[in-house]
Design a protein around this motif. Structure first.
Motif, PDB file in Angstrom:
ATOM      1  N   LYS A   5       0.832  -1.203   0.000  1.00  0.00           N
ATOM      2  CA  LYS A   5       0.000   0.000   0.000  1.00  0.00           C
ATOM      3  C   LYS A   5       0.871   1.261   0.000  1.00  0.00           C
ATOM      4  CE  LYS A   5      -3.788   0.158   2.597  1.00  0.00           C
ATOM      5  NZ  LYS A   5      -4.714   0.497   3.731  1.00  0.00           N
ATOM      6  N   HIS A   8       2.134   1.710  -3.389  1.00  0.00           N
ATOM      7  CA  HIS A   8       1.007   2.133  -4.231  1.00  0.00           C
ATOM      8  C   HIS A   8       0.805   3.638  -4.118  1.00  0.00           C
ATOM      9  CE1 HIS A   8      -2.806   2.056  -6.284  1.00  0.00           C
ATOM     10  NE2 HIS A   8      -3.509   2.353  -5.197  1.00  0.00           N
ATOM     11  N   VAL A  12       1.346   6.417  -7.025  1.00  0.00           N
ATOM     12  CA  VAL A  12       0.161   7.207  -7.404  1.00  0.00           C
ATOM     13  C   VAL A  12       0.488   8.694  -7.309  1.00  0.00           C
ATOM     14  CG1 VAL A  12      -2.102   7.946  -6.545  1.00  0.00           C
ATOM     15  CG2 VAL A  12      -1.633   5.518  -6.855  1.00  0.00           C
ATOM     16  N   PHE A  16       0.691  11.397 -10.419  1.00  0.00           N
ATOM     17  CA  PHE A  16      -0.116  12.625 -10.425  1.00  0.00           C
ATOM     18  C   PHE A  16       0.730  13.874 -10.592  1.00  0.00           C
ATOM     19  CE2 PHE A  16      -4.617  12.446 -10.158  1.00  0.00           C
ATOM     20  CZ  PHE A  16      -4.876  11.119  -9.883  1.00  0.00           C
ATOM     21  N   GLY A  63      -1.628  -1.332  -7.071  1.00  0.00           N
ATOM     22  CA  GLY A  63      -3.065  -1.284  -6.801  1.00  0.00           C
ATOM     23  C   GLY A  63      -3.715  -2.635  -7.075  1.00  0.00           C
ATOM     24  N   LEU A  64      -3.342  -3.232  -8.214  1.00  0.00           N
ATOM     25  CA  LEU A  64      -3.882  -4.558  -8.566  1.00  0.00           C
ATOM     26  C   LEU A  64      -3.441  -5.602  -7.545  1.00  0.00           C
ATOM     27  CD1 LEU A  64      -3.320  -4.435 -12.443  1.00  0.00           C
ATOM     28  CD2 LEU A  64      -5.510  -4.318 -11.230  1.00  0.00           C
ATOM     29  N   LEU A  66      -2.884  -5.078  -4.355  1.00  0.00           N
ATOM     30  CA  LEU A  66      -3.739  -4.886  -3.171  1.00  0.00           C
ATOM     31  C   LEU A  66      -5.115  -5.531  -3.397  1.00  0.00           C
ATOM     32  CD1 LEU A  66      -2.900  -1.154  -2.358  1.00  0.00           C
ATOM     33  CD2 LEU A  66      -2.486  -3.102  -0.833  1.00  0.00           C
ATOM     34  N   LEU A  77     -14.262   0.179  -4.904  1.00  0.00           N
ATOM     35  CA  LEU A  77     -13.095  -0.140  -5.737  1.00  0.00           C
ATOM     36  C   LEU A  77     -13.484  -0.219  -7.213  1.00  0.00           C
ATOM     37  CD1 LEU A  77     -10.067  -0.861  -5.888  1.00  0.00           C
ATOM     38  CD2 LEU A  77     -10.780  -3.247  -5.882  1.00  0.00           C
ATOM     39  N   LYS A  80     -13.821   3.152  -8.383  1.00  0.00           N
ATOM     40  CA  LYS A  80     -12.474   3.735  -8.491  1.00  0.00           C
ATOM     41  C   LYS A  80     -11.771   3.258  -9.763  1.00  0.00           C
ATOM     42  CE  LYS A  80      -8.093   3.611  -6.024  1.00  0.00           C
ATOM     43  NZ  LYS A  80      -7.349   2.864  -4.997  1.00  0.00           N
ATOM     44  N   LEU A  81     -11.985   1.988 -10.125  1.00  0.00           N
ATOM     45  CA  LEU A  81     -11.353   1.445 -11.339  1.00  0.00           C
ATOM     46  C   LEU A  81     -11.853   2.155 -12.598  1.00  0.00           C
ATOM     47  CD1 LEU A  81     -11.254  -2.365 -10.490  1.00  0.00           C
ATOM     48  CD2 LEU A  81      -9.349  -0.745 -10.554  1.00  0.00           C
ATOM     49  N   ALA A 127     -11.302   9.701  -6.366  1.00  0.00           N
ATOM     50  CA  ALA A 127     -10.652   8.411  -6.107  1.00  0.00           C
ATOM     51  C   ALA A 127     -10.199   8.293  -4.654  1.00  0.00           C
ATOM     52  CB  ALA A 127      -9.464   8.227  -7.043  1.00  0.00           C
ATOM     53  N   VAL A 131     -11.567   5.580  -1.855  1.00  0.00           N
ATOM     54  CA  VAL A 131     -10.724   4.549  -1.243  1.00  0.00           C
ATOM     55  C   VAL A 131     -10.557   4.747   0.266  1.00  0.00           C
ATOM     56  CG1 VAL A 131      -8.496   5.693  -1.604  1.00  0.00           C
ATOM     57  CG2 VAL A 131      -8.616   3.212  -1.628  1.00  0.00           C
ATOM     58  N   LYS A 134     -14.740   5.046   1.555  1.00  0.00           N
ATOM     59  CA  LYS A 134     -15.495   3.852   1.111  1.00  0.00           C
ATOM     60  C   LYS A 134     -17.005   4.068   1.308  1.00  0.00           C
ATOM     61  CE  LYS A 134     -11.711   0.588   1.895  1.00  0.00           C
ATOM     62  NZ  LYS A 134     -10.643   1.544   2.306  1.00  0.00           N
TER      63      LYS A 134
HETATM   64  C1  HEM Z   1      -5.793  -0.192 -11.184  1.00  0.00           C
HETATM   65  C2  HEM Z   1      -5.609   0.791 -10.372  1.00  0.00           C
HETATM   66  C3  HEM Z   1      -5.825   0.737  -8.866  1.00  0.00           C
HETATM   67  C4  HEM Z   1      -6.242  -0.295  -8.072  1.00  0.00           C
HETATM   68  C5  HEM Z   1      -6.623  -1.722  -8.459  1.00  0.00           C
HETATM   69  C6  HEM Z   1      -6.249   0.217  -6.693  1.00  0.00           C
HETATM   70  C7  HEM Z   1      -6.607  -0.553  -5.572  1.00  0.00           C
HETATM   71  C8  HEM Z   1      -6.409  -0.137  -4.284  1.00  0.00           C
HETATM   72  C9  HEM Z   1      -6.669  -0.950  -3.111  1.00  0.00           C
HETATM   73  C10 HEM Z   1      -7.248  -2.355  -3.139  1.00  0.00           C
HETATM   74  C11 HEM Z   1      -6.303  -0.226  -2.030  1.00  0.00           C
HETATM   75  C12 HEM Z   1      -6.346  -0.645  -0.545  1.00  0.00           C
HETATM   76  C13 HEM Z   1      -7.552  -0.040   0.112  1.00  0.00           C
HETATM   77  C14 HEM Z   1      -7.614  -0.371   1.584  1.00  0.00           C
HETATM   78  O1  HEM Z   1      -6.650  -0.860   2.153  1.00  0.00           O
HETATM   79  O2  HEM Z   1      -8.643  -0.084   2.196  1.00  0.00           O
HETATM   80  C15 HEM Z   1      -5.824   1.047  -2.514  1.00  0.00           C
HETATM   81  C16 HEM Z   1      -5.382   2.038  -1.689  1.00  0.00           C
HETATM   82  C17 HEM Z   1      -5.237   3.321  -2.141  1.00  0.00           C
HETATM   83  N1  HEM Z   1      -5.363   3.764  -3.433  1.00  0.00           N
HETATM   84 FE1  HEM Z   1      -5.556   2.645  -5.070  1.00  0.00          FE
HETATM   85  N2  HEM Z   1      -5.860   1.519  -6.687  1.00  0.00           N
HETATM   86  C18 HEM Z   1      -5.600   1.888  -8.005  1.00  0.00           C
HETATM   87  C19 HEM Z   1      -5.228   3.118  -8.458  1.00  0.00           C
HETATM   88  C20 HEM Z   1      -5.224   4.228  -7.633  1.00  0.00           C
HETATM   89  C21 HEM Z   1      -5.173   5.593  -8.101  1.00  0.00           C
HETATM   90  C22 HEM Z   1      -5.071   6.031  -9.555  1.00  0.00           C
HETATM   91  C23 HEM Z   1      -5.243   6.392  -6.986  1.00  0.00           C
HETATM   92  C24 HEM Z   1      -5.243   7.895  -6.894  1.00  0.00           C
HETATM   93  C25 HEM Z   1      -6.136   8.629  -7.398  1.00  0.00           C
HETATM   94  C26 HEM Z   1      -5.290   5.523  -5.828  1.00  0.00           C
HETATM   95  C27 HEM Z   1      -5.298   5.965  -4.517  1.00  0.00           C
HETATM   96  C28 HEM Z   1      -5.220   5.137  -3.423  1.00  0.00           C
HETATM   97  C29 HEM Z   1      -4.983   5.578  -2.037  1.00  0.00           C
HETATM   98  C30 HEM Z   1      -4.778   7.018  -1.583  1.00  0.00           C
HETATM   99  C31 HEM Z   1      -4.975   4.431  -1.233  1.00  0.00           C
HETATM  100  C32 HEM Z   1      -4.731   4.337   0.295  1.00  0.00           C
HETATM  101  C33 HEM Z   1      -6.045   4.327   1.011  1.00  0.00           C
HETATM  102  C34 HEM Z   1      -5.906   3.992   2.476  1.00  0.00           C
HETATM  103  O3  HEM Z   1      -4.811   3.741   2.957  1.00  0.00           O
HETATM  104  O4  HEM Z   1      -6.927   3.986   3.158  1.00  0.00           O
HETATM  105  N3  HEM Z   1      -5.289   4.220  -6.252  1.00  0.00           N
HETATM  106  N4  HEM Z   1      -5.904   1.078  -3.877  1.00  0.00           N
END
Ligand code: HEM
Length: 136
Positions: A5, A8, A12, A16, A63-64, A66, A77, A80-81, A127, A131, A134
């Motif tokens: 994470k 990720h 990200v 940006f 991200g994938l 995760l 999610l 978000k995708l 996004a 995330v 939720k």
């Molecule tokens: C195919 C692309 C992506 C996938 C499959 C994906 C999937 C995920 C997943 C499964 C998590 C974990 C959420 C959790 O632990 O509750 C996550 C966290 C996060 N993602 Fe993505 N994501 C992608 C792209 C992006 C993009 C483009 C952004 C920004 C706009 C982003 C921003 C974030 C942030 C800020 C977190 C941390 C959230 C937290 O810690 O609570 N992600 N992402």
């Protein structure tokens, strides 16, 4: 999972930085007439665009990982995708606009690019809220 994470979020954020800066270069590029200055913008845009690609790929790969590796999912999610697909399209369209500038085919004004520059801001808001909060 937390290391994935963290990586990720790092990629990200870095992606940006490019998604915000490249269209800003287009804004300024569309305002200049001087040939030497135009060529300078072309070099900056090309280098930045090439740098953005691995950042985008790594942001998506982690991200994938995760999602598919740790099974974190939900309607938030999937929504978000859809936004991520929009970001990838925006990234690729920036590549097309960059090539238009290079071949002297740009027809867009600096005002159009100022509005175009705001699109990633809106996607980022949506996004991150999806995330972190939720909502569904
Ligand atoms: C195919 C692309 C992506 C996938 C499959 C994906 C999937 C995920 C997943 C499964 C998590 C974990 C959420 C959790 O632990 O509750 C996550 C966290 C996060 N993602 Fe993505 N994501 C992608 C792209 C992006 C993009 C483009 C952004 C920004 C706009 C982003 C921003 C974030 C942030 C800020 C977190 C941390 C959230 C937290 O810690 O609570 N992600 N992402």
């Amino acid at each position: 999972m937390l290391w994935v994470k963290a990586l990720h979020i790092i990629f990200v954020t870095s992606w940006f930085a490019g998604l915000f800066y490249l269209p800003r270069l287009f804004v300024n590029h569309a305002m200049v007439q001087d040939k030497t200055v135009k060529e300078h913008f072309e070099i900056m845009e090309h280098k930045l665009y090439n740098f953005m690609l691995p950042l985008a790929v790594l942001a998506i790969v982690f991200g994938l990982w995760l999602w598919l590796g740790f099974g974190i999912t939900g309607i938030w999610l999937h929504t978000k995708l859809v936004l991520v697909a929009g970001l990838v399209a925006y990234h690729l369209y920036c590549g097309k606009l960059m090539r238009d500038f290079k071949s002297g085919k740009n027809t867009r004004s600096h005002i159009w690019y100022r509005w175009f520059n705001e699109i990633p801001v809106l996607i980022l808001f949506a996004a991150v809220i999806l995330v972190v909060v939720k909502p569904f």
